[in-house]
Design an enzyme around this catalytic site. Structure first.
Site, mmCIF file in Angstrom:
data_model
loop_
_atom_site.group_PDB
_atom_site.id
_atom_site.type_symbol
_atom_site.label_atom_id
_atom_site.label_comp_id
_atom_site.label_asym_id
_atom_site.label_seq_id
_atom_site.Cartn_x
_atom_site.Cartn_y
_atom_site.Cartn_z
ATOM 1 N N GLY A 10 0.873 -1.263 0.133
ATOM 2 C CA GLY A 10 -0.036 -0.225 0.186
ATOM 3 C C GLY A 10 0.898 1.148 0.112
ATOM 4 N N LEU A 15 0.604 7.605 3.734
ATOM 5 C CA LEU A 15 1.278 7.339 4.493
ATOM 6 C C LEU A 15 2.887 6.673 3.898
ATOM 7 C CD1 LEU A 15 2.577 7.338 7.537
ATOM 8 C CD2 LEU A 15 1.217 4.898 7.541
ATOM 9 N N TYR A 141 -14.068 -0.345 9.041
ATOM 10 C CA TYR A 141 -12.831 -0.464 9.233
ATOM 11 C C TYR A 141 -12.276 0.118 11.129
ATOM 12 C CZ TYR A 141 -8.486 2.976 9.233
ATOM 13 O OH TYR A 141 -7.117 3.535 9.279
ATOM 14 N N LYS A 145 -9.694 -3.072 12.278
ATOM 15 C CA LYS A 145 -8.195 -3.084 12.865
ATOM 16 C C LYS A 145 -8.224 -3.139 14.179
ATOM 17 C CE LYS A 145 -6.031 0.028 10.446
ATOM 18 N NZ LYS A 145 -4.765 -0.519 8.914
HETATM 19 P P1 NAD Z 1 -4.077 5.938 1.545
HETATM 20 O O1 NAD Z 1 -5.472 5.083 0.865
HETATM 21 O O2 NAD Z 1 -3.836 6.699 1.223
HETATM 22 O O3 NAD Z 1 -3.211 4.227 0.921
HETATM 23 C C1 NAD Z 1 -3.758 2.255 0.352
HETATM 24 C C2 NAD Z 1 -3.000 2.285 -0.313
HETATM 25 O O4 NAD Z 1 -3.158 0.647 0.236
HETATM 26 C C3 NAD Z 1 -3.560 3.073 -1.674
HETATM 27 O O5 NAD Z 1 -2.151 3.151 -2.540
HETATM 28 C C4 NAD Z 1 -4.162 1.605 -2.261
HETATM 29 O O6 NAD Z 1 -3.638 1.691 -3.890
HETATM 30 C C5 NAD Z 1 -3.186 0.324 -1.757
HETATM 31 N N1 NAD Z 1 -3.768 -0.769 -1.512
HETATM 32 C C6 NAD Z 1 -5.210 -0.945 -1.179
HETATM 33 N N2 NAD Z 1 -6.196 -1.990 -1.837
HETATM 34 C C7 NAD Z 1 -4.377 -2.687 -2.019
HETATM 35 C C8 NAD Z 1 -4.372 -4.132 -2.456
HETATM 36 N N3 NAD Z 1 -5.545 -5.472 -2.340
HETATM 37 N N4 NAD Z 1 -2.977 -4.926 -2.142
HETATM 38 C C9 NAD Z 1 -2.389 -4.073 -1.939
HETATM 39 N N5 NAD Z 1 -2.184 -2.624 -1.644
HETATM 40 C C10 NAD Z 1 -3.578 -2.126 -1.943
HETATM 41 O O7 NAD Z 1 -3.845 4.846 2.951
HETATM 42 P P2 NAD Z 1 -3.095 5.810 4.313
HETATM 43 O O8 NAD Z 1 -3.579 7.699 4.866
HETATM 44 O O9 NAD Z 1 -1.603 5.802 3.700
HETATM 45 O O10 NAD Z 1 -2.900 4.139 5.661
HETATM 46 C C11 NAD Z 1 -1.997 3.834 4.893
HETATM 47 C C12 NAD Z 1 -2.307 2.962 6.773
HETATM 48 O O11 NAD Z 1 -1.719 3.511 7.666
HETATM 49 C C13 NAD Z 1 -3.440 2.006 6.461
HETATM 50 O O12 NAD Z 1 -3.495 0.561 7.104
HETATM 51 C C14 NAD Z 1 -4.646 3.131 7.444
HETATM 52 O O13 NAD Z 1 -5.895 2.328 8.243
HETATM 53 C C15 NAD Z 1 -3.823 3.722 8.352
HETATM 54 N N6 NAD Z 1 -4.243 4.667 8.672
HETATM 55 C C16 NAD Z 1 -4.221 5.463 8.452
HETATM 56 C C17 NAD Z 1 -4.426 7.005 8.653
HETATM 57 C C18 NAD Z 1 -4.470 8.699 8.101
HETATM 58 O O14 NAD Z 1 -4.709 9.001 9.265
HETATM 59 N N7 NAD Z 1 -4.014 8.342 7.297
HETATM 60 C C19 NAD Z 1 -4.895 7.521 10.333
HETATM 61 C C20 NAD Z 1 -4.868 5.528 11.248
HETATM 62 C C21 NAD Z 1 -4.913 4.395 10.381
HETATM 63 C C1 AKB Z 2 -9.756 7.414 8.604
HETATM 64 O O1 AKB Z 2 -10.568 8.527 9.018
HETATM 65 O O2 AKB Z 2 -10.397 6.620 8.469
HETATM 66 C C2 AKB Z 2 -7.990 7.532 8.753
HETATM 67 C C3 AKB Z 2 -7.776 6.955 10.408
HETATM 68 C C4 AKB Z 2 -8.068 7.939 11.820
HETATM 69 O O3 AKB Z 2 -7.806 6.422 10.574
HETATM 70 N N1 AKB Z 2 -7.309 8.826 8.958
#
Ligand code: NAD
Ligand code: AKB
Length: 315
Positions: A10, A15, A141, A145
């Site tokens: 991903g 991130l 979601y 998690k």
């Molecule tokens: P994002 O949606 O920006 O990126 C997720 C990536 O996963 C995308 O590029 C997508 O193409 C890829 N993806 C989806 N399905 C897939 C698959 N089957 N195989 C391979 N890749 C696949 O998400 P993010 O914000 O970068 O978040 C990354 C991680 O951090 C996630 O697990 C998310 O739950 C966690 N997280 C993010 C936040 C936030 O605020 N961004 C907060 C809490 C937790």
């Molecule tokens: C969302 O809003 O889904 C994410 C998270 C806090 O996990 N940014």
């Protein structure tokens, strides 16, 4: 520089694009992977297409490239997850199981799994939410998690897999747009502010949520992944705090730089999700176990975001 070979799933997301850059500064080799094609924000990071729902392909890649650590970021976020619950369950839960199973079988040294404040729900105390408390998530979601955290602990205890995790708050960054989440407003708002547009906020003006600026999120992740095994007492996922604010607070902070900036409030289905999440987080365990301390507050974050979004950075 270490001799580790890192694989990120991903990696094209908000991130992953940032973690890839940071990991490349400390590890010999970083392989970014994603379901979609490489994005420009990954620069010249080595890239392979990989669907985490294809465990054999994952295993082949880990084996052929001698991968020693996996950062498993691929997921569907909270807002998209409510609209596509089956997809969210499949990618988030089965994708994680595939990673944990393959990494155990191939003796990968260490795995990172990002959890979220979304594990908490309406029954959780929402101010200074403790590490150990009621966990009844409101969203698909959040359910994925919560299940993911428990799977991580199960693989650690029963299979000896060194899997580590944090519950990130909403992440704020400028390198890659946020998408599909409930905290995304705190990223989107900057683009309208800089473009001179009125921002239409999908949350109410007084909805307080925990947030974190990306450099802190990256540092926390690296710190946890470098910490000595014996210092880690939490094997589900560590609470992690940056700072908390409501939409009206970030608007006021942006207006200090751009006094003409205006926002209107039109809450949608994401309001209910936001209201089920904590307003602030107690991250004492992260502080004690691996010396966690954030550097950014709201004013520093806003100033840095505006500087980078106004002057497009080169990749
Ligand atoms: P994002 O949606 O920006 O990126 C997720 C990536 O996963 C995308 O590029 C997508 O193409 C890829 N993806 C989806 N399905 C897939 C698959 N089957 N195989 C391979 N890749 C696949 O998400 P993010 O914000 O970068 O978040 C990354 C991680 O951090 C996630 O697990 C998310 O739950 C966690 N997280 C993010 C936040 C936030 O605020 N961004 C907060 C809490 C937790
Ligand atoms: C969302 O809003 O889904 C994410 C998270 C806090 O996990 N940014």
């Amino acid at each position: 520089m270490t001799n580790e070979t890192i694989l990120i799933t991903g990696a094209c997301g908000q991130l992953g694009t940032e973690l890839a850059e940071a990991l490349r500064k400390i590890h010999k080799r970083v392989i970014a992977t994603d379901l979609k094609e490489a994005v420009p924000a990954l620069g010249d990071t080595e890239f392979r297409k990989l669907d985490v729902l294809q465990p054999q392909e994952l295993a082949n890649l880990i084996r052929s490239e001698n991968v020693t650590q996996v950062y498993h970021l691929a997921a569907i976020l909270s807002a998209t997850g409510e609209q596509k619950p089956d997809l969210a369950w499949n990618i988030n839960t089965n994708g994680l199981r595939n990673v944990l199973e393959v990494c155990t079988n191939l003796k990968v040294k260490r795995v990172f799994f990002p959890s979220s404040i979304a594990v908490f729900g309406n029954s959780t105390p929402n101010i200074n939410t403790p590490q150990y408390t009621a966990i009844e998530p409101n969203t698909v979601y959040g359910i994925t998690k919560q299940a993911g955290e428990q799977w991580c602990q199960w693989y650690f205890k029963n299979k000896g897999l060194d899997v580590r995790s944090v519950r990130y708050p909403g992440l704020i960054s400028y390198k890659t747009q946020a998408g599909g989440g409930t905290t995304d407003y705190a990223v989107e708002i900057f683009y309208d502010a800089v473009a001179g547009n009125t921002y239409k906020c999908f949350l109410k003006e007084d909805t307080v949520l925990p947030m974190m600026y990306m450099p802190d999120a990256v540092n926390a992740t690296l710190q946890l992944m470098e910490a000595p095994t014996e210092s880690l007492s939490v094997r589900t996922s560590y609470n992690l705090a940056g700072f908390s604010f409501a939409p009206k607070d970030i608007v006021a902070e942006i207006q200090k730089h751009l006094p003409e900036f205006k926002t209107i409030y039109e809450p949608d289905f994401r309001q209910q999700i936001a209201e089920s999440w904590p307003q602030s987080i107690d991250d004492t365990y992260a502080q004690k176990d691996w010396n966690w301390q954030p550097k950014f507050n709201l004013d520093k974050t806003v100033a840095d975001m505006l500087q980078h979004i106004k002057v497009p950075h080169s990749i």
